[in-house]
Design a protein around this motif. Structure first.
Motif, short mmCIF file in Angstrom:
data_model
loop_
_atom_site.label_atom_id
_atom_site.label_comp_id
_atom_site.label_asym_id
_atom_site.label_seq_id
_atom_site.Cartn_x
_atom_site.Cartn_y
_atom_site.Cartn_z
N GLU A 198 0.03 -8.07 22.34
CA GLU A 198 1.05 -8.30 23.34
C GLU A 198 1.42 -9.78 23.35
OE1 GLU A 198 -0.13 -6.80 27.13
OE2 GLU A 198 -0.62 -4.79 26.37
N PHE A 199 2.69 -10.08 23.59
CA PHE A 199 3.18 -11.45 23.55
C PHE A 199 3.97 -11.75 24.82
CE2 PHE A 199 2.75 -9.74 19.32
CZ PHE A 199 2.00 -10.72 18.67
N GLU A 200 3.64 -12.87 25.46
CA GLU A 200 4.29 -13.26 26.71
C GLU A 200 4.52 -14.77 26.73
OE1 GLU A 200 2.00 -9.94 29.56
OE2 GLU A 200 1.50 -12.08 29.68
N CYS A 201 5.48 -15.19 27.52
CA CYS A 201 5.65 -16.61 27.81
C CYS A 201 4.88 -16.95 29.08
CB CYS A 201 7.14 -16.94 28.02
SG CYS A 201 8.14 -16.80 26.53
N PHE A 202 4.45 -18.22 29.18
CA PHE A 202 3.78 -18.65 30.40
C PHE A 202 4.70 -18.42 31.61
CE2 PHE A 202 1.24 -22.26 28.13
CZ PHE A 202 0.44 -21.32 27.54
#
Length: 241
Positions: A198-202
């Motif tokens: 999974e990939f997210e921005c702060f």
């Protein structure tokens, strides 16, 4: 998690048992000072002996040990190992065998005409369902005159035959004895299930936490060790305290 090691009954009293990697840390690490002077910094700085990720990687898992002294002279290997005839058909008696160069052409570790040595296994290894055995060179042990070729074995299924450990001999000028008990492979039990990525921005919470964590780490030594490092469980065997 259980790792079950089995051997031929005739050899049981002649084989060094695999051991927790933590108990096989090298003398050079134990002798290393905690701090050393840095000309660039102009002061004492902490050495890798105080770096938990460096040490924990070396201390994790299990070390497979060389079962006897092996003498090395000008690329020739010999040993004098007086052991009984194994009771199991097809079982090796020699601590080493070899892979001919034709078995690994065009690989980065191929060297013109040089065979790979193979550390023969005298232990079978059984893991619990869903786990595989990752075998690699003893971590951070570039002082050893060989480089193990890493491999992954589904040892929950393949556990009735020995796992051999191929390696490239990296010090052609080495003459001497590779002593009994030398770690030849560091083994880890790893789950076979693939992780979900999974990939997210702060978000604001993570940005604040990042800045705070980095500031704490830079402000004083030992933050990771004191606040984040997990306690390591001690590897046990039946009959251990």
């Amino acid at each position: 998690m259980r790792m079950v090691f089995r051997c031929d009954p005739a050899l049981s009293d002649h084989l060094p048992r695999p051991i927790p990697a933590r108990s096989a840390l090298p003398d050079w690490l134990r002798a290393m000072p905690a701090k050393a002077h840095s000309e660039i910094h102009g002061r004492e700085i902490r050495t890798v002996k105080q770096c938990p990720p460096f040490v924990d990687a070396m201390a994790y898992g299990v070390q497979i040990l060389l079962p006897c002294d092996v003498a090395v002279t000008s690329g020739s290997f010999s040993w004098a190992w007086d052991i009984p005839e194994p009771l199991t058909s097809g079982h090796p008696r020699a601590p080493l065998s070899f892979h001919v160069p034709a078995q690994f052409p065009d690989t980065p570790f191929a060297k013109a005409g040089q065979a790979a040595i193979k550390f023969n296994s005298f232990w079978t290894i059984e893991l619990e369902p869903g786990w595989s055995l990752f075998a690699t060179h003893p971590v951070n042990r570039d002082d050893l005159p060989f480089r193990l070729i890493s491999g992954l074995v589904d040892s929950d299924r393949f556990h009735d035959g020995g796992i051999n450990f191929p390696a490239i001999w990296t010090q052609p000028d080495f003459s001497g004895v590779l002593p009994k008990g030398t770690p030849v492979a560091q083994c880890f039990a790893v789950p076979r299930a693939a992780p979900q990525l999974e990939f997210e921005c702060f978000d604001e919470v993570h940005k604040t936490a990042y800045s705070s964590t980095v500031a704490d780490v830079l402000a004083s030594p030992g933050v990771y060790r004191k606040r984040f490092r997990a306690r390591r469980g001690r590897l046990t065997s039946p009959g251990s305290d």
